[in-house]
Motif scaffolding. Structure first.
Motif, PDB file in Angstrom:
ATOM      1  N   ILE A   4       0.849  -1.191   0.000  1.00 13.74           N
ATOM      2  CA  ILE A   4       0.000   0.000   0.000  1.00 13.74           C
ATOM      3  C   ILE A   4       0.890   1.249   0.000  1.00 13.74           C
ATOM      4  N   ASP A   5       1.927   1.217  -0.833  1.00 19.72           N
ATOM      5  CA  ASP A   5       2.800   2.379  -0.979  1.00 19.72           C
ATOM      6  C   ASP A   5       1.995   3.584  -1.451  1.00 19.72           C
ATOM      7  N   ASP A   6       2.488   4.764  -1.109  1.00 19.49           N
ATOM      8  CA  ASP A   6       1.820   6.029  -1.443  1.00 19.49           C
ATOM      9  C   ASP A   6       1.482   6.166  -2.926  1.00 19.49           C
ATOM     10  N   THR A   7       2.334   5.627  -3.796  1.00 24.35           N
ATOM     11  CA  THR A   7       2.181   5.829  -5.234  1.00 24.35           C
ATOM     12  C   THR A   7       1.215   4.854  -5.903  1.00 24.35           C
ATOM     13  N   ARG A   8       0.715   3.877  -5.156  1.00 27.97           N
ATOM     14  CA  ARG A   8      -0.231   2.914  -5.724  1.00 27.97           C
ATOM     15  C   ARG A   8      -1.616   3.541  -5.791  1.00 27.97           C
ATOM     16  N   THR A   9      -2.363   3.156  -6.803  1.00 29.80           N
ATOM     17  CA  THR A   9      -3.716   3.699  -6.962  1.00 29.80           C
ATOM     18  C   THR A   9      -4.732   2.849  -6.202  1.00 29.80           C
ATOM     19  N   ILE A  10      -5.889   3.430  -6.009  1.00 28.35           N
ATOM     20  CA  ILE A  10      -6.996   2.709  -5.369  1.00 28.35           C
ATOM     21  C   ILE A  10      -7.317   1.454  -6.196  1.00 28.35           C
ATOM     22  N   ALA A  11      -7.345   1.594  -7.508  1.00 27.75           N
ATOM     23  CA  ALA A  11      -7.658   0.459  -8.384  1.00 27.75           C
ATOM     24  C   ALA A  11      -6.632  -0.662  -8.236  1.00 27.75           C
ATOM     25  N   GLN A  12      -5.347  -0.320  -8.161  1.00 25.52           N
ATOM     26  CA  GLN A  12      -4.302  -1.341  -8.016  1.00 25.52           C
ATOM     27  C   GLN A  12      -4.436  -2.088  -6.691  1.00 25.52           C
ATOM     28  N   VAL A  13      -4.647  -1.348  -5.621  1.00 27.46           N
ATOM     29  CA  VAL A  13      -4.763  -1.968  -4.298  1.00 27.46           C
ATOM     30  C   VAL A  13      -6.027  -2.829  -4.234  1.00 27.46           C
ATOM     31  N   SER A  14      -7.109  -2.342  -4.800  1.00 25.35           N
ATOM     32  CA  SER A  14      -8.358  -3.121  -4.827  1.00 25.35           C
ATOM     33  C   SER A  14      -8.163  -4.434  -5.574  1.00 25.35           C
ATOM     34  N   VAL A  17     -18.052  12.142   7.689  1.00 32.15           N
ATOM     35  CA  VAL A  17     -18.695  11.170   6.808  1.00 32.15           C
ATOM     36  C   VAL A  17     -17.633  10.435   5.990  1.00 32.15           C
ATOM     37  N   TRP A  18     -17.864   9.158   5.746  1.00 37.71           N
ATOM     38  CA  TRP A  18     -16.993   8.366   4.867  1.00 37.71           C
ATOM     39  C   TRP A  18     -17.701   8.196   3.534  1.00 37.71           C
ATOM     40  N   ASN A  19     -17.063   8.686   2.443  1.00 35.15           N
ATOM     41  CA  ASN A  19     -17.645   8.607   1.103  1.00 35.15           C
ATOM     42  C   ASN A  19     -16.928   7.554   0.263  1.00 35.15           C
ATOM     43  N   VAL A  20     -17.696   6.838  -0.549  1.00 35.93           N
ATOM     44  CA  VAL A  20     -17.133   5.854  -1.467  1.00 35.93           C
ATOM     45  C   VAL A  20     -16.350   6.596  -2.545  1.00 35.93           C
ATOM     46  N   ILE A  21     -15.170   6.081  -2.858  1.00 30.30           N
ATOM     47  CA  ILE A  21     -14.360   6.652  -3.934  1.00 30.30           C
ATOM     48  C   ILE A  21     -14.734   5.909  -5.208  1.00 30.30           C
ATOM     49  N   SER A  22     -15.292   6.628  -6.165  1.00 32.26           N
ATOM     50  CA  SER A  22     -15.657   5.957  -7.409  1.00 32.26           C
ATOM     51  C   SER A  22     -14.997   6.619  -8.619  1.00 32.26           C
ATOM     52  N   VAL A  23     -15.142   7.904  -8.757  1.00 28.51           N
ATOM     53  CA  VAL A  23     -14.626   8.605  -9.930  1.00 28.51           C
ATOM     54  C   VAL A  23     -13.102   8.709  -9.913  1.00 28.51           C
ATOM     55  N   THR A  24     -12.504   8.739  -8.731  1.00 26.31           N
ATOM     56  CA  THR A  24     -11.062   8.997  -8.611  1.00 26.31           C
ATOM     57  C   THR A  24     -10.262   7.744  -8.235  1.00 26.31           C
ATOM     58  N   LYS A  25     -10.669   6.580  -8.702  1.00 22.52           N
ATOM     59  CA  LYS A  25      -9.953   5.333  -8.384  1.00 22.52           C
ATOM     60  C   LYS A  25      -8.552   5.297  -8.971  1.00 22.52           C
ATOM     61  N   GLY A  26      -8.280   6.152  -9.951  1.00 24.05           N
ATOM     62  CA  GLY A  26      -6.957   6.231 -10.556  1.00 24.05           C
ATOM     63  C   GLY A  26      -5.986   7.088  -9.764  1.00 24.05           C
ATOM     64  N   TRP A  27      -6.472   7.778  -8.742  1.00 27.50           N
ATOM     65  CA  TRP A  27      -5.603   8.588  -7.891  1.00 27.50           C
ATOM     66  C   TRP A  27      -4.778   7.670  -6.993  1.00 27.50           C
ATOM     67  N   THR A  28      -3.617   8.157  -6.582  1.00 24.46           N
ATOM     68  CA  THR A  28      -2.781   7.383  -5.665  1.00 24.46           C
ATOM     69  C   THR A  28      -3.371   7.435  -4.255  1.00 24.46           C
ATOM     70  N   LEU A  29      -2.935   6.496  -3.443  1.00 23.65           N
ATOM     71  CA  LEU A  29      -3.375   6.470  -2.045  1.00 23.65           C
ATOM     72  C   LEU A  29      -3.011   7.781  -1.341  1.00 23.65           C
ATOM     73  N   GLU A  30      -1.805   8.291  -1.601  1.00 24.28           N
ATOM     74  CA  GLU A  30      -1.390   9.540  -0.960  1.00 24.28           C
ATOM     75  C   GLU A  30      -2.260  10.713  -1.410  1.00 24.28           C
ATOM     76  N   ASN A  31      -2.581  10.792  -2.702  1.00 29.14           N
ATOM     77  CA  ASN A  31      -3.451  11.873  -3.187  1.00 29.14           C
ATOM     78  C   ASN A  31      -4.841  11.780  -2.569  1.00 29.14           C
ATOM     79  N   GLN A  32      -5.371  10.570  -2.471  1.00 25.41           N
ATOM     80  CA  GLN A  32      -6.684  10.378  -1.858  1.00 25.41           C
ATOM     81  C   GLN A  32      -6.667  10.787  -0.389  1.00 25.41           C
TER      82      GLN A  32
END
Length: 131
Positions: A68-78, A98-113
């Protein structure tokens, strides 16, 4: 867990809550939930209880390390979680209380999210300035 790399080590003694807590320990403005997709209706998912033991899940070979390195995306980790555990995860981002589902930005890195969650939460906590 390694000090130089962010990773989650899943062993036979783990419950899903342990994995969730380890993830949020690295990314306090992100949280994962575990989903089991119904085969009849692929669009409908059921949240798996966080107290479920890894040993009670289908054919999971442990130990498992998930990066779960900072540079990995949500999609990669999923994808990694699904391949390793046989079920899906969903990543949620904190927005204030509130906790919101990430859908549109799954290509963002974990650190960016995580940074976006921090920014949104801090902005929501700040009192509005009078005009």
């Amino acid at each position: 867990m390694s000090l130089d790399k962010k990773e989650i080590l899943i062993t036979k003694g783990c419950v899903l809550r342990d994995i969730q807590n380890a993830f949020t320990g690295f990314f306090p403005y992100l949280k994962i939930v575990f989903l089991q997709t119904q085969k009849v209706l692929r669009s409908r998912s059921i949240t798996i209880d966080l107290d479920t033991s890894i040993m009670n899940l289908n054919h999971v070979d442990v130990p498992i390390k998930i990066s779960i390195d900072d540079t990995r995306t949500i999609a990669q980790v999923s994808d990694d979680f699904e391949k390793a555990l046989g079920f899906s995860i969903e990543v949620l981002r904190k927005s204030g209380n509130v906790w919101n589902v990430i859908s549109v930005t799954k290509g963002w890195t974990l650190e960016n999210q995580n940074s976006a969650g921090r920014f949104i939460s801090m902005e929501m906590a700040s009192p509005l300035s009078p005009d």
